[in-house]
Design a protein around this motif. Structure first.
Motif, short mmCIF file in Angstrom:
data_model
loop_
_atom_site.label_atom_id
_atom_site.label_comp_id
_atom_site.label_asym_id
_atom_site.label_seq_id
_atom_site.Cartn_x
_atom_site.Cartn_y
_atom_site.Cartn_z
N PHE A 166 -93.65 -0.17 42.51
CA PHE A 166 -93.74 0.49 41.21
C PHE A 166 -92.45 1.25 40.92
N THR A 167 -91.35 0.57 41.23
CA THR A 167 -90.01 1.04 40.88
C THR A 167 -89.26 -0.14 40.27
N PHE A 168 -88.17 0.15 39.56
CA PHE A 168 -87.34 -0.90 38.98
C PHE A 168 -86.33 -1.36 40.02
N ASP A 169 -86.81 -2.11 41.00
CA ASP A 169 -85.98 -2.49 42.15
C ASP A 169 -86.19 -3.97 42.45
N ASN A 170 -85.15 -4.79 42.23
CA ASN A 170 -85.24 -6.24 42.43
C ASN A 170 -84.77 -6.69 43.82
N ASN A 171 -84.45 -5.75 44.69
CA ASN A 171 -84.01 -6.09 46.03
C ASN A 171 -85.19 -6.69 46.80
N TYR A 172 -85.08 -7.97 47.16
CA TYR A 172 -86.21 -8.68 47.74
C TYR A 172 -86.64 -8.10 49.09
N PHE A 173 -85.66 -7.70 49.89
CA PHE A 173 -85.96 -7.16 51.22
C PHE A 173 -85.83 -5.64 51.22
N ASN A 174 -86.65 -5.02 52.04
CA ASN A 174 -86.57 -3.56 52.19
C ASN A 174 -85.56 -3.13 53.24
N ASP A 175 -85.00 -4.11 53.95
CA ASP A 175 -84.15 -3.77 55.09
C ASP A 175 -82.84 -3.10 54.67
N ARG A 176 -82.39 -2.19 55.54
CA ARG A 176 -81.18 -1.42 55.25
C ARG A 176 -79.93 -2.29 55.30
N TYR A 177 -79.90 -3.24 56.22
CA TYR A 177 -78.70 -4.07 56.42
C TYR A 177 -78.98 -5.49 55.94
N GLN A 178 -78.12 -5.97 55.04
CA GLN A 178 -78.30 -7.31 54.47
C GLN A 178 -76.93 -7.93 54.21
N GLY A 179 -76.86 -9.26 54.31
CA GLY A 179 -75.61 -9.91 53.98
C GLY A 179 -75.54 -11.34 54.46
N ILE A 180 -74.40 -11.97 54.15
CA ILE A 180 -74.09 -13.34 54.53
C ILE A 180 -72.75 -13.29 55.27
N PRO A 181 -72.56 -14.07 56.33
CA PRO A 181 -71.26 -14.07 57.00
C PRO A 181 -70.14 -14.48 56.04
N VAL A 182 -69.06 -13.74 56.05
CA VAL A 182 -67.90 -14.10 55.24
C VAL A 182 -67.32 -15.41 55.79
N GLY A 183 -67.35 -16.44 54.96
CA GLY A 183 -66.93 -17.76 55.42
C GLY A 183 -68.08 -18.64 55.87
N GLY A 184 -69.33 -18.13 55.78
CA GLY A 184 -70.50 -18.94 56.10
C GLY A 184 -71.01 -18.79 57.51
N TYR A 185 -72.21 -19.29 57.74
CA TYR A 185 -72.87 -19.14 59.04
C TYR A 185 -72.20 -19.92 60.16
N ASN A 186 -71.41 -20.92 59.82
CA ASN A 186 -70.70 -21.64 60.88
C ASN A 186 -69.77 -20.72 61.65
N LYS A 187 -69.24 -19.70 60.95
CA LYS A 187 -68.37 -18.72 61.63
C LYS A 187 -69.15 -17.95 62.69
N LEU A 188 -70.38 -17.59 62.37
CA LEU A 188 -71.22 -16.88 63.34
C LEU A 188 -71.50 -17.77 64.55
N MET A 189 -71.87 -19.02 64.28
CA MET A 189 -72.21 -19.93 65.38
C MET A 189 -70.99 -20.27 66.23
N ASP A 190 -69.84 -20.41 65.59
CA ASP A 190 -68.60 -20.65 66.35
C ASP A 190 -68.32 -19.47 67.29
N GLY A 191 -68.55 -18.26 66.81
CA GLY A 191 -68.33 -17.08 67.64
C GLY A 191 -69.29 -17.02 68.82
N LEU A 192 -70.55 -17.32 68.57
CA LEU A 192 -71.54 -17.28 69.65
C LEU A 192 -71.26 -18.33 70.71
N LEU A 193 -70.80 -19.50 70.29
CA LEU A 193 -70.62 -20.62 71.23
C LEU A 193 -69.18 -20.79 71.70
N ASN A 194 -68.34 -19.81 71.39
CA ASN A 194 -66.95 -19.88 71.82
C ASN A 194 -66.85 -19.92 73.35
#
Length: 383
Positions: free
Chosen positions: A177-205
């Motif tokens: 009952f607020t004017f809030d379109n943020n789908y998630f309530n979580d404090r931290y949100q985002g997408i990897p800069v350059g896409g998720y392949n960057k995250l997976m490359d880092g994990l599997l380096n």
């Protein structure tokens, strides 16, 4: 003697996190995947300079700062916040259900008026307890929200009438009952800069990864190469469907390049009419605030699952959960194999939950190894 300490079957988030953490501890790991790319369902495909979420949109969100810092240690995340829209009969409504949605539906401007309107439309179950999803939804949000924004979308998603779906699917619905379109309530949100392949490359380096390798095509060989196996595939397949097949819903995607810089002005729009065959349209460039001259959009269709299709959503009804518990008991009696991820654990995971599960399995596993090693050392006779 085994060549590797760990064979990791599947290069998705669970497998990659486990491999990374084992590698940090000096263990030799081999990751295999039957697909022609690593990263599982978070894999991105570069099209027109845009990172296209090949297996559906993935937005990382969590309230756990340690998890947020963990993923950001591999790649910087941007500030993307999911604010989806719903389209019903040529009208757009904000999601999740909030004061913007209620204003668009009824022209109400205060929480009190919105609550009054919802309450006037609520339909309580005849027997006091909802017998199906439709009764559950009507008892929570009333007729307008249900008919326009829930019914058609849900029936497409599950391939069943709402009256045939169990009520537990929507035990509760997010209503603000607020004017809030943020789908998630979580404090931290985002997408990897350059896409998720960057995250997976880092994990599997630094870790050996072999693609287009089907574990089940040469199971005897793969079981022989490592002391431990981390299995992230379907647990029922691992045990040769001994107790029967677990069921899933699957997805189909239609992706096209459009000769415009902005097709729908938003990353995700849900189509809630039953007559529209797809559930949503994704415009990928908006995940990374792209400025490319063209755009790439994907229509997502929900479909029945069969063995040749990708399993996405486990159907956690009583029948399937009973079957899974039997496989789970077999897994408990096989300590040399670590089962993890949405398929091996037969549950729908968000990304932060997969990572948290993998880190917990890592912690528990290496504590057990240390205890076993200490026990063997202290009990060995002196020469």
């Amino acid at each position: 003697m085994n060549k590797y300490d760990y064979l990791i079957v599947g290069s998705g988030l669970f497998g990659a996190v486990f491999a990374h953490e084992a590698h940090k501890r000096g263990k030799k790991c081999l990751v295999i995947d039957k697909r022609n790319h690593q990263g599982g369902n978070v894999h991105c495909e570069k099209i027109e300079g845009i990172n296209v979420h090949k297996y559906g949109p993935h937005i990382f969100h969590t309230n756990d700062k340690e998890l947020w810092d963990y993923v950001n240690s591999f790649v910087e995340f941007n500030n993307f916040v999911l604010t989806p829209l719903a389209k019903y009969q040529d009208r757009l409504y904000n999601l999740p259900f909030n004061m913007n949605t209620f204003y668009q539906l009824w022209n109400v401007q205060t929480p009190a008026k919105a609550k009054e309107k919802i309450q006037s439309q609520v339909v309580n179950p005849i027997n006091g307890e909802a017998a199906n999803l439709e009764e559950q939804a009507l008892s929570l949000v009333g007729t307008d929200v249900y008919q326009k924004l829930i019914k058609g979308y849900t029936e497409k998603q599950w391939g069943r009438k709402a009256t045939e779906l169990p009520a537990f699917i929507i035990k509760r619905l997010p209503v603000r009952f607020t004017f809030d379109n943020n789908y998630f309530n979580d404090r931290y949100q985002g997408i990897p800069v350059g896409g998720y392949n960057k995250l997976m490359d880092g994990l599997l380096n630094g870790i050996e990864v072999r693609l287009e390798q089907d574990y089940f095509a040469d199971r005897g060989h793969w079981d022989s190469v490592a002391e431990h196996t981390v299995f992230t595939g379907k647990i029922d397949q691992y045990y040769d469907f001994r107790f029967g097949q677990l069921e899933y819903r699957s997805l189909r995607f239609e992706t096209e390049i459009l000769d415009t810089d902005n097709f729908q002005g938003n990353a995700v729009i849900n189509y809630t009419e039953r007559e529209v065959p797809y559930t949503r349209v994704i415009e990928h460039k908006h995940f990374e605030h792209g400025k490319q001259e063209k755009t790439v959009v994907t229509k997502e269709y929900s479909q029945e699952w069969s063995a040749e299709k990708e399993p996405y959503y486990p159907i956690n009804d009583e029948k399937n959960d009973q079957i899974f518990r039997q496989y789970q008991q077999l897994a408990r009696n096989q300590p040399e194999v670590i089962f993890g991820g949405r398929l091996a654990e037969y549950r729908y995971y968000d990304m932060h939950q997969v990572i948290a599960s993998a880190l917990k399995k890592v912690s528990d596993h290496f504590i057990d190894l240390d205890v076993t090693h200490l026990s063997l050392t202290t009990s060995s006779p002196l020469n």
